[in-house]
Motif scaffolding. Structure first.
Motif, PDB file in Angstrom:
ATOM      1  N   VAL A 170       6.589  -3.242 -36.805  1.00  0.00           N
ATOM      2  CA  VAL A 170       7.063  -1.878 -37.081  1.00  0.00           C
ATOM      3  C   VAL A 170       8.510  -1.716 -36.618  1.00  0.00           C
ATOM      4  O   VAL A 170       9.235  -0.860 -37.111  1.00  0.00           O
ATOM      5  CB  VAL A 170       6.138  -0.814 -36.455  1.00  0.00           C
ATOM      6  CG1 VAL A 170       6.396  -0.627 -34.965  1.00  0.00           C
ATOM      7  CG2 VAL A 170       6.263   0.521 -37.187  1.00  0.00           C
ATOM      8  N   ALA A 171       8.943  -2.542 -35.666  1.00  0.00           N
ATOM      9  CA  ALA A 171      10.347  -2.675 -35.256  1.00  0.00           C
ATOM     10  C   ALA A 171      11.036  -1.347 -34.948  1.00  0.00           C
ATOM     11  O   ALA A 171      12.021  -0.983 -35.591  1.00  0.00           O
ATOM     12  CB  ALA A 171      11.120  -3.432 -36.336  1.00  0.00           C
ATOM     13  N   ILE A 216       5.453   5.790 -37.453  1.00  0.00           N
ATOM     14  CA  ILE A 216       4.141   6.264 -37.025  1.00  0.00           C
ATOM     15  C   ILE A 216       3.267   5.029 -36.829  1.00  0.00           C
ATOM     16  O   ILE A 216       3.192   4.177 -37.716  1.00  0.00           O
ATOM     17  CB  ILE A 216       3.505   7.214 -38.054  1.00  0.00           C
ATOM     18  CG1 ILE A 216       4.388   8.464 -38.255  1.00  0.00           C
ATOM     19  CG2 ILE A 216       2.099   7.623 -37.623  1.00  0.00           C
ATOM     20  CD1 ILE A 216       3.899   9.398 -39.355  1.00  0.00           C
ATOM     21  N   VAL A 217       2.627   4.933 -35.678  1.00  0.00           N
ATOM     22  CA  VAL A 217       1.776   3.785 -35.363  1.00  0.00           C
ATOM     23  C   VAL A 217       0.368   4.284 -35.080  1.00  0.00           C
ATOM     24  O   VAL A 217       0.168   5.133 -34.202  1.00  0.00           O
ATOM     25  CB  VAL A 217       2.315   3.005 -34.151  1.00  0.00           C
ATOM     26  CG1 VAL A 217       1.363   1.872 -33.789  1.00  0.00           C
ATOM     27  CG2 VAL A 217       3.710   2.456 -34.438  1.00  0.00           C
ATOM     28  N   LEU A 275       5.098   3.393 -41.425  1.00  0.00           N
ATOM     29  CA  LEU A 275       3.809   3.648 -40.790  1.00  0.00           C
ATOM     30  C   LEU A 275       3.072   2.322 -40.653  1.00  0.00           C
ATOM     31  O   LEU A 275       3.027   1.535 -41.603  1.00  0.00           O
ATOM     32  CB  LEU A 275       2.978   4.643 -41.601  1.00  0.00           C
ATOM     33  CG  LEU A 275       1.600   4.994 -41.019  1.00  0.00           C
ATOM     34  CD1 LEU A 275       1.254   6.461 -41.256  1.00  0.00           C
ATOM     35  CD2 LEU A 275       0.500   4.083 -41.574  1.00  0.00           C
ATOM     36  N   ALA A 276       2.502   2.090 -39.471  1.00  0.00           N
ATOM     37  CA  ALA A 276       1.734   0.872 -39.206  1.00  0.00           C
ATOM     38  C   ALA A 276       0.299   1.258 -38.883  1.00  0.00           C
ATOM     39  O   ALA A 276       0.052   2.154 -38.074  1.00  0.00           O
ATOM     40  CB  ALA A 276       2.339   0.095 -38.039  1.00  0.00           C
ATOM     41  N   ALA A 277      -0.646   0.570 -39.530  1.00  0.00           N
ATOM     42  CA  ALA A 277      -2.062   0.849 -39.292  1.00  0.00           C
ATOM     43  C   ALA A 277      -2.872  -0.391 -39.594  1.00  0.00           C
ATOM     44  O   ALA A 277      -2.413  -1.297 -40.297  1.00  0.00           O
ATOM     45  CB  ALA A 277      -2.534   2.004 -40.170  1.00  0.00           C
ATOM     46  N   PHE A 319       1.540  -1.890 -43.531  1.00  0.00           N
ATOM     47  CA  PHE A 319       2.825  -1.272 -43.215  1.00  0.00           C
ATOM     48  C   PHE A 319       3.327  -0.551 -44.452  1.00  0.00           C
ATOM     49  O   PHE A 319       3.523  -1.164 -45.506  1.00  0.00           O
ATOM     50  CB  PHE A 319       3.828  -2.329 -42.743  1.00  0.00           C
ATOM     51  CG  PHE A 319       3.388  -3.017 -41.482  1.00  0.00           C
ATOM     52  CD1 PHE A 319       3.745  -2.519 -40.242  1.00  0.00           C
ATOM     53  CD2 PHE A 319       2.572  -4.138 -41.535  1.00  0.00           C
ATOM     54  CE1 PHE A 319       3.307  -3.131 -39.071  1.00  0.00           C
ATOM     55  CE2 PHE A 319       2.136  -4.758 -40.374  1.00  0.00           C
ATOM     56  CZ  PHE A 319       2.508  -4.256 -39.139  1.00  0.00           C
ATOM     57  N   ILE A 320       3.492   0.763 -44.330  1.00  0.00           N
ATOM     58  CA  ILE A 320       3.905   1.601 -45.451  1.00  0.00           C
ATOM     59  C   ILE A 320       5.280   2.174 -45.142  1.00  0.00           C
ATOM     60  O   ILE A 320       5.479   2.799 -44.093  1.00  0.00           O
ATOM     61  CB  ILE A 320       2.894   2.732 -45.689  1.00  0.00           C
ATOM     62  CG1 ILE A 320       1.495   2.152 -45.927  1.00  0.00           C
ATOM     63  CG2 ILE A 320       3.325   3.597 -46.875  1.00  0.00           C
ATOM     64  CD1 ILE A 320       0.395   3.207 -46.007  1.00  0.00           C
TER      65      ILE A 320
END
Length: 225
Positions: free
Chosen positions: A81-82, A155-156, A178-180, A192-193
């Motif tokens: 996500v960096a 957003i994580v 966004l990471a999910a 990752f979106i």
């Protein structure tokens, strides 16, 4: 236990082989004391490749997903996500506060939402004890996000969901990520979106894993015959 040896082994034997090669991330993992975010009863497991229960009742914690993510999953999410030094990050699922601490070490500001009061309190106390001042834990239902504070650069979701709600995607800035972990056991995908425009998004799913469910997110329909 030789904590520094255990930490070194965690990084070299679990995290680096999982394609976490960002030197800044690896340095952060060696500096931020993961064991200080683990309940005392499970501190001996701080560097083990597993999810760590965060409640006194281990079975209840595992059943409800009240766990720290495995170290390699935390590290890979952080790397991919960096977050950058000028960015504002929303985390859903504070847990023990460790992921919020990692994110706060890279970002300008982190707001972490936790629906369970006892976990919110634990995360808040752990972050304060670690001297991390740019991460705030709020007791709230993270499935709705935090529109009043958005939009966010990242957003994580620190846990898994069946699907990512549109309400959360709308709280990303253009260029935000966004990471999910998305899907259902036994197969879930790190997802990752990136928001590329007002109504456009791109999605990548570069690796597989499994993570505890976050509460109150939509579940798949179940048909009964």
């Amino acid at each position: 236990m030789d904590l520094e040896r255990a930490r070194f082994n965690m990084i070299e034997q679990q995290i680096r082989p999982w394609d976490v090669l960002d030197l800044d991330v690896l340095a952060l993992l060696s500096q931020l004391k993961r064991e200080e975010f683990v309940p005392a009863t499970h501190r001996s497991l701080a560097f083990v490749d597993m999810e760590i229960p965060l409640a006194a009742n281990t079975e209840e914690a595992l059943r409800n997903g009240w766990c720290m993510l495995a170290p390699r999953v935390e590290a890979r999410l952080l790397q991919d996500v960096a977050p950058k030094a000028h960015e504002k990050v929303l985390e859903v699922g504070a847990g023990s506060g460790y992921m919020a601490a990692l994110l706060a070490s890279r970002a300008q500001r982190v707001i972490s939402l936790e629906i369970q009061p006892e976990l919110a309190r634990m995360a808040r106390e752990n972050l304060q004890r670690a001297g991390i001042r740019n991460a705030e834990v709020r007791e709230a239902d993270g499935a709705k996000g935090l529109a009043a504070e958005g939009p966010f650069d990242a957003i994580v979701l620190s846990g898994s969901v069946h699907e990512v709600p549109q309400a959360l995607l709308q709280q990303l800035k253009v260029g935000g990520r966004l990471a999910a972990v998305v899907g259902n056991e036994p197969m879930m995908r790190a997802t990752f979106i990136t928001r590329t425009g007002e109504t456009s998004f791109t999605t990548t799913q570069p690796w597989d894993t499994v993570a505890p469910r976050l509460e109150h997110f939509p579940q798949p329909s179940r048909f009964h015959f």
